[in-house]
Scaffold this motif. Structure first.
Motif, PDB file in Angstrom:
ATOM      1  N   ASP A  25     -17.193  -2.391  -7.614  1.00 14.74           N
ATOM      2  CA  ASP A  25     -16.593  -3.708  -7.763  1.00 14.74           C
ATOM      3  C   ASP A  25     -16.944  -4.676  -6.646  1.00 14.74           C
ATOM      4  O   ASP A  25     -16.634  -5.848  -6.753  1.00 14.74           O
ATOM      5  CB  ASP A  25     -15.068  -3.596  -7.859  1.00 14.74           C
ATOM      6  CG  ASP A  25     -14.609  -3.216  -9.255  1.00 14.74           C
ATOM      7  OD1 ASP A  25     -13.443  -2.840  -9.394  1.00 14.74           O
ATOM      8  OD2 ASP A  25     -15.413  -3.296 -10.199  1.00 14.74           O
ATOM      9  N   VAL A  27     -18.778  -7.284  -4.797  1.00 11.40           N
ATOM     10  CA  VAL A  27     -19.782  -8.260  -5.188  1.00 11.40           C
ATOM     11  C   VAL A  27     -20.250  -8.995  -3.941  1.00 11.40           C
ATOM     12  O   VAL A  27     -19.455  -9.587  -3.226  1.00 11.40           O
ATOM     13  CB  VAL A  27     -19.212  -9.268  -6.212  1.00 11.40           C
ATOM     14  CG1 VAL A  27     -20.241 -10.324  -6.545  1.00 11.40           C
ATOM     15  CG2 VAL A  27     -18.748  -8.548  -7.464  1.00 11.40           C
ATOM     16  N   GLU A  29     -22.180 -12.030  -2.746  1.00  9.51           N
ATOM     17  CA  GLU A  29     -22.677 -13.310  -3.237  1.00  9.51           C
ATOM     18  C   GLU A  29     -24.124 -13.499  -2.783  1.00  9.51           C
ATOM     19  O   GLU A  29     -24.495 -13.066  -1.698  1.00  9.51           O
ATOM     20  CB  GLU A  29     -21.817 -14.448  -2.675  1.00  9.51           C
ATOM     21  CG  GLU A  29     -20.343 -14.357  -3.036  1.00  9.51           C
ATOM     22  CD  GLU A  29     -20.096 -14.630  -4.509  1.00  9.51           C
ATOM     23  OE1 GLU A  29     -20.857 -15.419  -5.117  1.00  9.51           O
ATOM     24  OE2 GLU A  29     -19.132 -14.070  -5.056  1.00  9.51           O
ATOM     25  N   LYS A  96     -23.904  -2.172  -0.499  1.00  7.28           N
ATOM     26  CA  LYS A  96     -25.128  -2.791  -1.009  1.00  7.28           C
ATOM     27  C   LYS A  96     -26.317  -2.254  -0.240  1.00  7.28           C
ATOM     28  O   LYS A  96     -26.276  -2.136   0.977  1.00  7.28           O
ATOM     29  CB  LYS A  96     -25.032  -4.307  -0.839  1.00  7.28           C
ATOM     30  CG  LYS A  96     -26.257  -5.089  -1.224  1.00  7.28           C
ATOM     31  CD  LYS A  96     -26.244  -5.415  -2.685  1.00  7.28           C
ATOM     32  CE  LYS A  96     -27.421  -6.330  -3.021  1.00  7.28           C
ATOM     33  NZ  LYS A  96     -27.538  -6.574  -4.416  1.00  7.28           N
TER      34      LYS A  96
END
Length: 99
Positions: A25, A27, A29, A96
């Motif tokens: 979940d 994220v 940007e 990430k």
């Protein structure tokens, strides 16, 4: 008895799915990723080797790995196997892998 087992199995699968979704979940940007990329270019780090650690979102890095701050970003970064990895500093989980 069969009904109870099916309900328990269904509940377990539901919880497993929620856990997997929660790990994904996060994220990042595009603007944040650009900030990180630019910062990493200006502040290069030596790449570390972590045998046995997979570079996947949700994987946890060992406490021995030093995480580095990026100004105005809540995540930290480290370069592993020549890949920049963003990490949640509270859980040390990878959020990430920047290619």
């Amino acid at each position: 008895m069969r009904m109870h087992l099916s309900a328990a199995a269904g509940g377990f699968l539901l919880l497993a799915g929620v856990g997997a979704a929660a790990a994904q979940d996060v994220v990042i940007e595009p603007q944040q990723e650009t900030i990180v990329r630019e910062y990493v270019k200006k502040q290069p780090l030596a790449s570390v080797q972590l045998p046995g650690v997979e570079l996947n979102v949700g994987s946890t890095l060992p406490d021995t790995v030093e995480l580095h701050e990026v100004p105005n970003i809540k995540y930290r970064y480290v370069v592993v196997d020549n890949q920049t990895v963003l990490v949640d500093p509270g859980t040390r989980r990878i959020v990430k892998v920047i290619q």
